[in-house]
Motif scaffolding. Sequence first.
Motif, PDB file in Angstrom:
ATOM      1  N   MET A   1      49.364  41.648  47.116  1.00 18.34           N
ATOM      2  CA  MET A   1      48.369  41.188  46.168  1.00 18.34           C
ATOM      3  C   MET A   1      48.836  41.548  44.748  1.00 18.34           C
ATOM      4  O   MET A   1      49.301  42.641  44.496  1.00 18.34           O
ATOM      5  CB  MET A   1      47.024  41.852  46.479  1.00 18.34           C
ATOM      6  CG  MET A   1      45.930  41.443  45.542  1.00 18.34           C
ATOM      7  SD  MET A   1      44.309  42.208  45.881  1.00 18.34           S
ATOM      8  CE  MET A   1      43.829  41.373  47.354  1.00 18.34           C
ATOM      9  N   LYS A   2      48.691  40.617  43.848  1.00 20.37           N
ATOM     10  CA  LYS A   2      49.076  40.809  42.451  1.00 20.37           C
ATOM     11  C   LYS A   2      48.158  41.838  41.796  1.00 20.37           C
ATOM     12  O   LYS A   2      46.951  41.864  42.041  1.00 20.37           O
ATOM     13  CB  LYS A   2      48.969  39.468  41.725  1.00 20.37           C
ATOM     14  CG  LYS A   2      49.251  39.544  40.235  1.00 20.37           C
ATOM     15  CD  LYS A   2      49.312  38.177  39.586  1.00 20.37           C
ATOM     16  CE  LYS A   2      47.921  37.614  39.411  1.00 20.37           C
ATOM     17  NZ  LYS A   2      47.872  36.440  38.547  1.00 20.37           N
ATOM     18  N   THR A   3      48.737  42.706  40.950  1.00 17.39           N
ATOM     19  CA  THR A   3      47.961  43.688  40.193  1.00 17.39           C
ATOM     20  C   THR A   3      47.956  43.304  38.728  1.00 17.39           C
ATOM     21  O   THR A   3      48.994  42.968  38.163  1.00 17.39           O
ATOM     22  CB  THR A   3      48.558  45.105  40.349  1.00 17.39           C
ATOM     23  OG1 THR A   3      48.445  45.500  41.718  1.00 17.39           O
ATOM     24  CG2 THR A   3      47.819  46.113  39.481  1.00 17.39           C
TER      25      THR A   3
ATOM     26  N   TYR B   1      39.595  42.177  43.488  1.00 15.24           N
ATOM     27  CA  TYR B   1      38.984  40.852  43.452  1.00 15.24           C
ATOM     28  C   TYR B   1      39.654  40.040  44.560  1.00 15.24           C
ATOM     29  O   TYR B   1      40.702  40.446  45.081  1.00 15.24           O
ATOM     30  CB  TYR B   1      39.214  40.197  42.083  1.00 15.24           C
ATOM     31  CG  TYR B   1      38.277  40.708  41.003  1.00 15.24           C
ATOM     32  CD1 TYR B   1      37.005  40.181  40.868  1.00 15.24           C
ATOM     33  CD2 TYR B   1      38.674  41.711  40.135  1.00 15.24           C
ATOM     34  CE1 TYR B   1      36.142  40.640  39.884  1.00 15.24           C
ATOM     35  CE2 TYR B   1      37.807  42.186  39.148  1.00 15.24           C
ATOM     36  CZ  TYR B   1      36.549  41.635  39.038  1.00 15.24           C
ATOM     37  OH  TYR B   1      35.695  42.105  38.060  1.00 15.24           O
ATOM     38  N   PRO B   2      39.112  38.889  44.922  1.00  7.66           N
ATOM     39  CA  PRO B   2      39.729  38.109  46.013  1.00  7.66           C
ATOM     40  C   PRO B   2      41.192  37.738  45.768  1.00  7.66           C
ATOM     41  O   PRO B   2      41.993  37.765  46.694  1.00  7.66           O
ATOM     42  CB  PRO B   2      38.849  36.851  46.085  1.00  7.66           C
ATOM     43  CG  PRO B   2      37.522  37.295  45.572  1.00  7.66           C
ATOM     44  CD  PRO B   2      37.828  38.307  44.502  1.00  7.66           C
ATOM     45  N   ALA B   3      41.567  37.441  44.517  1.00  6.62           N
ATOM     46  CA  ALA B   3      42.916  36.950  44.244  1.00  6.62           C
ATOM     47  C   ALA B   3      43.870  37.987  43.646  1.00  6.62           C
ATOM     48  O   ALA B   3      45.060  37.720  43.526  1.00  6.62           O
ATOM     49  CB  ALA B   3      42.839  35.743  43.311  1.00  6.62           C
TER      50      ALA B   3
END
Length: 127
Positions: free
Chosen positions: A1-3, A74-76
Amino acid sequence: MKTIEVVAAIIIDEAGRVFATQRGYGEWKDWWEFPGGKMEVGETPEQALRREIREELAAEIEVGELLHTVNYDYPAFHLTMHCFMCRLQGRVTLLEHEAAKWLAPFELHTIRWLPADKEIIEILSKR
């Protein structure tokens, strides 16, 4: 997941009111948040916060102590948000938000905050 790493200004006036801004764009349009934004390469959190407040509010701030760092999924993406206590210097002009308001401590729960900001609201409610 992107931070995504951001900074946020927790601006409190002499009367103890907290400054909140309402998003005017994107998926979270109309939700309330603390002003701030993404850090750029080579910036300290304090430099990023001063730049973001100039860009969003056409104002200067005095950056104080780090209140708290929020980590929220968050979801994304994963958000890391460094929240600093700040003092506003002068007046604001909204350049990116659709509204802003000063909230007394007892009013903090009366608006729809972005999910990551709710952790800060809880901390401020106990001060």
